[in-house]
Design a protein around this motif. Structure first.
Motif, short mmCIF file in Angstrom:
data_model
loop_
_atom_site.label_atom_id
_atom_site.label_comp_id
_atom_site.label_asym_id
_atom_site.label_seq_id
_atom_site.Cartn_x
_atom_site.Cartn_y
_atom_site.Cartn_z
N ASN A 165 96.58 -20.08 81.07
CA ASN A 165 96.86 -21.52 81.09
C ASN A 165 96.61 -22.19 79.75
OD1 ASN A 165 97.46 -21.26 83.81
ND2 ASN A 165 95.40 -21.83 84.48
N ASN A 166 96.26 -21.40 78.73
CA ASN A 166 95.93 -21.96 77.42
C ASN A 166 96.60 -21.12 76.35
OD1 ASN A 166 93.32 -22.25 79.32
ND2 ASN A 166 93.52 -24.07 78.04
N ALA A 167 97.82 -21.50 76.04
CA ALA A 167 98.61 -20.72 75.08
C ALA A 167 97.92 -20.65 73.73
CB ALA A 167 100.00 -21.34 74.92
N GLY A 168 97.92 -19.46 73.14
CA GLY A 168 97.37 -19.28 71.81
C GLY A 168 95.87 -19.12 71.76
N LEU A 169 95.21 -19.14 72.94
CA LEU A 169 93.76 -19.01 72.97
C LEU A 169 93.34 -17.80 73.80
CD1 LEU A 169 92.65 -22.72 73.59
CD2 LEU A 169 92.88 -21.52 71.40
N CYS A 170 92.13 -17.33 73.57
CA CYS A 170 91.54 -16.26 74.37
C CYS A 170 90.05 -16.54 74.53
CB CYS A 170 91.77 -14.89 73.74
SG CYS A 170 91.06 -14.69 72.08
N LEU A 171 89.40 -15.79 75.38
CA LEU A 171 87.96 -15.97 75.62
C LEU A 171 87.23 -14.67 75.32
CD1 LEU A 171 86.18 -17.84 78.44
CD2 LEU A 171 85.63 -15.41 78.12
N LEU A 172 86.16 -14.78 74.54
CA LEU A 172 85.32 -13.61 74.21
C LEU A 172 84.02 -13.71 74.99
CD1 LEU A 172 87.25 -13.90 71.61
CD2 LEU A 172 85.55 -12.46 70.50
N LEU A 173 83.77 -12.70 75.79
CA LEU A 173 82.58 -12.64 76.63
C LEU A 173 81.64 -11.57 76.09
CD1 LEU A 173 81.10 -13.53 79.24
CD2 LEU A 173 82.36 -11.71 80.44
N ASN A 174 80.44 -11.99 75.70
CA ASN A 174 79.45 -11.05 75.16
C ASN A 174 78.75 -10.29 76.29
OD1 ASN A 174 79.06 -11.69 72.07
ND2 ASN A 174 79.37 -13.65 73.09
N LYS A 175 78.24 -9.12 75.96
CA LYS A 175 77.54 -8.28 76.92
C LYS A 175 76.07 -8.14 76.53
CE LYS A 175 81.57 -5.26 77.66
NZ LYS A 175 82.03 -3.84 77.63
N ASP A 176 75.23 -7.90 77.53
CA ASP A 176 73.81 -7.60 77.30
C ASP A 176 73.66 -6.14 76.90
OD1 ASP A 176 72.82 -10.13 77.79
OD2 ASP A 176 72.54 -9.78 79.93
N ARG A 177 74.21 -5.83 75.74
CA ARG A 177 74.27 -4.43 75.31
C ARG A 177 74.07 -4.36 73.81
NH1 ARG A 177 73.64 0.32 77.94
NH2 ARG A 177 75.23 1.88 77.50
N ILE A 178 73.29 -3.40 73.35
CA ILE A 178 73.11 -3.18 71.92
C ILE A 178 73.43 -1.72 71.63
CG2 ILE A 178 70.61 -2.71 72.19
CD1 ILE A 178 70.26 -4.00 69.38
N THR A 179 74.16 -1.49 70.54
CA THR A 179 74.56 -0.12 70.20
C THR A 179 74.39 0.10 68.70
OG1 THR A 179 76.88 -0.62 69.69
CG2 THR A 179 76.33 -0.23 72.01
N THR A 230 89.03 -20.27 60.45
CA THR A 230 88.48 -19.30 61.39
C THR A 230 89.22 -19.40 62.73
OG1 THR A 230 86.81 -20.61 62.58
CG2 THR A 230 86.25 -19.86 60.35
N ALA A 231 89.03 -18.37 63.55
CA ALA A 231 89.61 -18.35 64.89
C ALA A 231 88.71 -19.05 65.90
CB ALA A 231 89.86 -16.91 65.33
N TYR A 232 87.46 -19.29 65.55
CA TYR A 232 86.48 -19.85 66.50
C TYR A 232 86.85 -21.27 66.89
CZ TYR A 232 82.02 -21.13 68.61
OH TYR A 232 81.05 -21.54 69.49
N VAL A 233 86.80 -21.56 68.21
CA VAL A 233 87.12 -22.91 68.70
C VAL A 233 85.88 -23.60 69.26
CG1 VAL A 233 88.52 -24.26 70.31
CG2 VAL A 233 89.51 -22.25 69.16
N THR A 234 85.31 -23.05 70.34
CA THR A 234 84.14 -23.71 70.93
C THR A 234 83.45 -22.76 71.90
OG1 THR A 234 83.39 -25.70 72.09
CG2 THR A 234 85.40 -24.68 72.91
N PRO A 248 76.99 -19.94 78.28
CA PRO A 248 75.92 -19.32 77.49
C PRO A 248 76.31 -17.99 76.86
CG PRO A 248 75.03 -20.21 79.53
CD PRO A 248 76.52 -20.33 79.63
N THR A 249 77.30 -17.29 77.44
CA THR A 249 77.65 -15.97 76.92
C THR A 249 79.10 -15.85 76.45
OG1 THR A 249 78.17 -15.19 79.16
CG2 THR A 249 75.91 -14.83 78.35
N ALA A 250 79.86 -16.95 76.43
CA ALA A 250 81.28 -16.84 76.10
C ALA A 250 81.73 -17.99 75.20
CB ALA A 250 82.13 -16.84 77.37
N PHE A 251 82.78 -17.72 74.41
CA PHE A 251 83.37 -18.76 73.58
C PHE A 251 84.88 -18.59 73.53
CE2 PHE A 251 82.68 -15.29 70.56
CZ PHE A 251 83.80 -15.33 69.72
N ILE A 252 85.55 -19.68 73.16
CA ILE A 252 87.00 -19.70 73.05
C ILE A 252 87.38 -19.45 71.60
CG2 ILE A 252 89.10 -21.06 73.35
CD1 ILE A 252 87.71 -20.30 75.95
N SER A 253 88.43 -18.65 71.42
CA SER A 253 88.92 -18.31 70.08
C SER A 253 90.44 -18.42 70.08
CB SER A 253 88.50 -16.88 69.72
OG SER A 253 89.12 -16.45 68.53
N ARG A 254 90.99 -18.65 68.90
CA ARG A 254 92.44 -18.52 68.76
C ARG A 254 92.80 -17.04 68.95
NH1 ARG A 254 93.80 -23.43 67.20
NH2 ARG A 254 92.38 -24.57 65.82
#
Length: 431
Positions: A29-43, A78-82, A86-92
């Motif tokens: 529903n949001n053309a040109g945008l995506c959502l990045l969801l972080n994980k409780d994981r360290i590698t 940058t691609a960062y939007v907002t 607590p664990t996710a942000f919107i990006s281009r």
């Protein structure tokens, strides 16, 4: 663990890509945008070493948001939007270029292993640049810029050639230098860092992905023994729960420091005009000042007709501000700038409102100042604002950052213009 269908009011579509520490979702529903969801994981070690770390996703998301806020405010593309949870942000939405751009201020870590004759702590001036092809199976081999160009990458219709590589290199240096100065404000040394770029649907090169404590080496007070970055985790031969808690506390500390990394906005440029007829010229100066993050005030005073009032105005501002620049706007016989310069220790810039019929006389009256006075002279409003920003930026990295990005923008604009001219020339030859 079930797949979420909505986060922060955004309906999630398919998973575009999922990595070791985050997943990227389409937003139908949001053309040109995506959502990045972080994980409780360290590698580490290309995913060979990996552990769950409760709370890391929120810490990384907060850190990333604060870092990109600094860069967006400076004007970096940058691609960062907002942040949306607590664990996710919107990006281009970008097609990612599979190259890690690494910038180093000091030689340490893998650089010293690859070049053992270089002593650890060797300082690179300018910062050292390296590029690595993202390929876990082959341990992210180092690539030259020539290899990147020869790979023939194309994303969202934009081919990665010499111009694109140049833009990414120059942007990488600017990003590092901005964050280096930001961390210096908290007495922390940014030793090295890695970033990535993507191409959005309009064909723009954007700084993308994530910048958090996985992305850099950070040494408080410049002391390696105090490191607070992911290297602490990399160095562990065995990993206990207490070790993981130490790593988590370090990451929390970094995120908290970013809350205090913005210097106070306590600068002021006082633009004094000798006559209200010069208001338009002064308003142009003020506009450029504000674009550079400078506060500006306009005053009317005449050093010839009301000398005591002029000096009183200066004294008022001197009592209120430490980060202060005066810009004198006076034509004909410019006594304003020299009088200001003779009665204050703060910088004074002359910017006379010259006209074509008297340009030589007006400029000369600003240049030919008595001995012992240090006021400089420029004739364009933008130049006056830039000069003031260069002075105030010495003690304020946010102002300095805007100037640094302006330099980058000039470089990119020239490259784009050159590409356009070369393209037009090619078309005309074929015709």
């Amino acid at each position: 663990m079930s797949t979420p269908t909505e986060i922060g009011g955004y309906k999630l579509g398919k998973v575009i890509i999922e990595g070791k520490t985050k997943a990227v979702y389409d937003l139908p529903n949001n053309a040109g945008l995506c959502l990045l969801l972080n994980k409780d994981r360290i590698t580490a070690g290309d995913g060979v070493k990996k552990h769950d770390l409760a709370g890391k996703a929120a810490i990384s998301n907060a850190t990333n948001g604060k870092v990109f806020s600094i860069l967006n405010e400076a004007g970096v593309k940058t691609a960062y939007v907002t942040q949306v949870s607590p664990t996710a942000f919107i990006s281009r939405k970008c097609e990612m270029i599979p190259i890690e751009w690494v910038t180093r201020r000091l030689a340490t870590g893998s650089f010293c292993r690859r070049y053992p004759s270089v002593k650890e702590g060797y300082r690179f001036s300018p910062p050292k640049q390296e590029t690595f092809f993202k390929d876990d199976a082959n341990h992210d081999p180092q690539w030259t810029e020539e290899e990147i160009i020869s790979a023939g990458f194309e994303f969202n219709g934009r081919k990665i050639g010499r111009s694109e590589v140049d833009i990414m290199r120059e942007t990488t240096i600017v990003v590092f230098e901005i964050l280096e100065k930001a961390w210096a404000y908290r007495q922390c040394a940014l030793i090295d860092m890695k970033i990535e770029f993507g191409i959005d649907e309009q064909g723009q090169i954007l700084l993308a992905d994530v910048i958090d404590s996985d992305s850099w080496r950070l040494w408080p007070s410049g002391d390696k023994r105090l490191m607070v970055d992911k290297q602490v985790y990399r160095n562990l031969t065995t990993v206990t729960q207490d070790d993981l808690e130490t790593v988590k506390r370090n990451f929390e500390w970094v995120s908290e420091q970013l809350d205090h990394i913005v210097p106070p906005n306590d600068n002021l440029v006082v633009i004094l005009m000798g006559s209200p007829s010069d208001k338009e010229h002064c308003e142009k100066i003020a506009k450029y000042c504000k674009e550079l993050g400078l506060n500006a005030e306009l005053r009317v005073t005449s050093a010839h007709k009301s000398t005591q009032d002029t000096i009183q105005i200066v004294r008022e501002y001197e009592s209120l501000f430490n980060n202060l620049v005066f810009i004198a706007v006076a034509g004909r016989s410019n006594g304003l700038g020299p009088v200001l310069s003779g009665n204050t220790t703060y910088p004074v810039i002359n910017c006379p409102p010259v006209k074509s019929d008297n340009v030589n006389i007006d400029i000369w009256s600003s240049l030919n100042v008595p001995s012992g006075l240090g006021c400089g002279t420029v004739i364009y409003p933008e130049a006056a604002a830039l000069n003031a920003a260069q002075i105030l930026g010495i003690g304020n990295y946010t102002i300095w950052s805007k100037l640094r990005v302006k330099q980058l923008t000039n470089i990119v604009s020239l490259k784009q213009s050159d590409e356009l001219i070369r393209g037009l020339r090619s078309v005309s030859v074929h015709k």
